[in-house]
Design a protein around this motif. Structure first.
Motif, short mmCIF file in Angstrom:
data_model
loop_
_atom_site.label_atom_id
_atom_site.label_comp_id
_atom_site.label_asym_id
_atom_site.label_seq_id
_atom_site.Cartn_x
_atom_site.Cartn_y
_atom_site.Cartn_z
N UNK A 199 6.89 -12.68 -4.51
CA UNK A 199 8.06 -12.30 -4.28
C UNK A 199 8.38 -10.91 -3.53
N UNK A 200 7.07 -10.17 -3.29
CA UNK A 200 6.82 -9.22 -2.50
C UNK A 200 6.15 -9.23 -1.54
N UNK A 201 6.35 -8.43 -0.47
CA UNK A 201 5.31 -8.23 0.84
C UNK A 201 5.55 -6.84 1.39
N UNK A 202 3.94 -6.42 1.55
CA UNK A 202 3.92 -4.74 2.18
C UNK A 202 3.69 -5.10 3.37
N UNK B 197 19.71 -11.04 -3.07
CA UNK B 197 19.64 -10.54 -1.59
C UNK B 197 18.12 -9.99 -1.63
N UNK B 198 17.52 -10.01 -0.24
CA UNK B 198 16.28 -9.29 -0.13
C UNK B 198 16.36 -7.73 0.00
N UNK C 104 11.41 -7.05 -1.13
CA UNK C 104 11.43 -7.92 -2.22
C UNK C 104 12.19 -8.96 -1.94
N UNK C 105 12.00 -10.30 -2.18
CA UNK C 105 12.50 -11.36 -1.88
C UNK C 105 13.48 -11.77 -3.11
N UNK C 106 14.86 -12.21 -2.81
CA UNK C 106 15.66 -12.58 -4.07
C UNK C 106 15.74 -11.63 -5.10
N UNK C 107 16.01 -10.50 -5.24
CA UNK C 107 16.30 -9.41 -5.76
C UNK C 107 16.81 -9.95 -6.96
N UNK C 108 16.27 -9.49 -8.17
CA UNK C 108 17.02 -9.61 -9.46
C UNK C 108 17.24 -8.48 -10.25
N UNK D 255 20.35 -2.97 -8.38
CA UNK D 255 20.70 -4.15 -7.99
C UNK D 255 22.27 -4.77 -8.77
N UNK D 256 22.95 -4.83 -7.85
CA UNK D 256 24.48 -5.16 -8.38
C UNK D 256 24.78 -6.74 -8.46
#
Lengths: 111, 115
Positions: free
Chosen positions: A61-64, A17-18, A77-81, A109-110
């Motif tokens: 994968x990051x945007x501020x 997820x983001x 954070x896109x596609x959280x790992x 992150x789960x």
């Protein structure tokens, strides 16, 4: 006094997820902002920065996002790992030179 | 040069003893910062240098704390007569500053435990 703060102390997000981490700052004279990631027992690690003449900046994968009207900063954070699990800090700086940090948000992150 | 280096990584000392920490910044960086961090909190500003000049010192920093950067390269932070409340992670960061602020890169920190 002026301060930088975070809305959520802990953010739980499912893998893939983001994530969105928010930060409110109160010093309108700040013109430079940084997001840091800190893993347990380590120093803060630079993620991405943005200057006050910009509204958005993208990295890998990051945007501020910076909203100067409401003095708000966010990190997406896109596609959280699983490796993204850490404490995230925003920091602000201005002509005075030093960086001022907020209290941080714990991202978990789960699977 | 692989980044900001701090030494030691861990220090356990008895209350009342003096301790000194060292920070080696990224070589071309002219600005060096010291921060302190306690568990669950963000880094708290202590002091910073532009080359060898100490430009600002936090009001929170007691007279027992002193920092130097004699040649504008490495820096030392000394705490005299340590107290249990000094137990924390001491972080050093450096940056290259000209007309604009740029990102500060942190070392791994020195964890101080005062017993």
């Amino acid at each position: 006094g002026e301060s930088v703060g975070l809305h959520l102390p802990t953010l739980s997000v499912q893998e893939g997820d983001n994530s969105i981490i928010n930060c409110a700052y109160s010093n309108s004279a700040s013109d430079y902002f940084i997001w840091y990631k800190q893993e347990s027992g380590k120093g803060p690690q630079f993620i991405i920065d943005i200057r006050s003449n910009m509204d958005k900046r993208q990295g890998q994968r990051v945007t501020v996002l910076l909203n100067k009207t409401v003095k708000h900063l966010s990190l997406q954070i896109a596609a959280t790992q699983p490796g993204d699990s850490a404490v995230y800090f925003c920091a602000e700086a201005g002509s005075w030179g030093k960086f001022q940090f907020g209290a941080g948000t714990q991202v978990v992150v789960t699977p | 040069d692989t980044g900001v280096s701090q030494d030691p990584r861990h220090k356990i000392t008895k209350r009342g003893q003096n301790v000194t920490f060292r920070c080696d910044p990224i070589s071309e960086h002219n600005r060096l910062y010291w921060y302190r961090q306690t568990l669950g909190q963000g880094p708290e500003f202590l002091t910073y240098f532009q080359n060898e000049a100490q430009l600002e010192k936090s009001r929170l920093l007691s007279d027992r704390f002193s920092a130097e950067r004699p040649k504008g390269s490495f820096s030392t932070l000394e705490i005299q007569r340590t107290e249990q409340g000094d137990s924390a992670m001491y972080l050093c960061a450096s940056s290259l500053n000209n007309a604009l602020n740029t990102e500060a890169f942190f070392g791994q920190g020195t964890r101080l435990t005062v017993v």
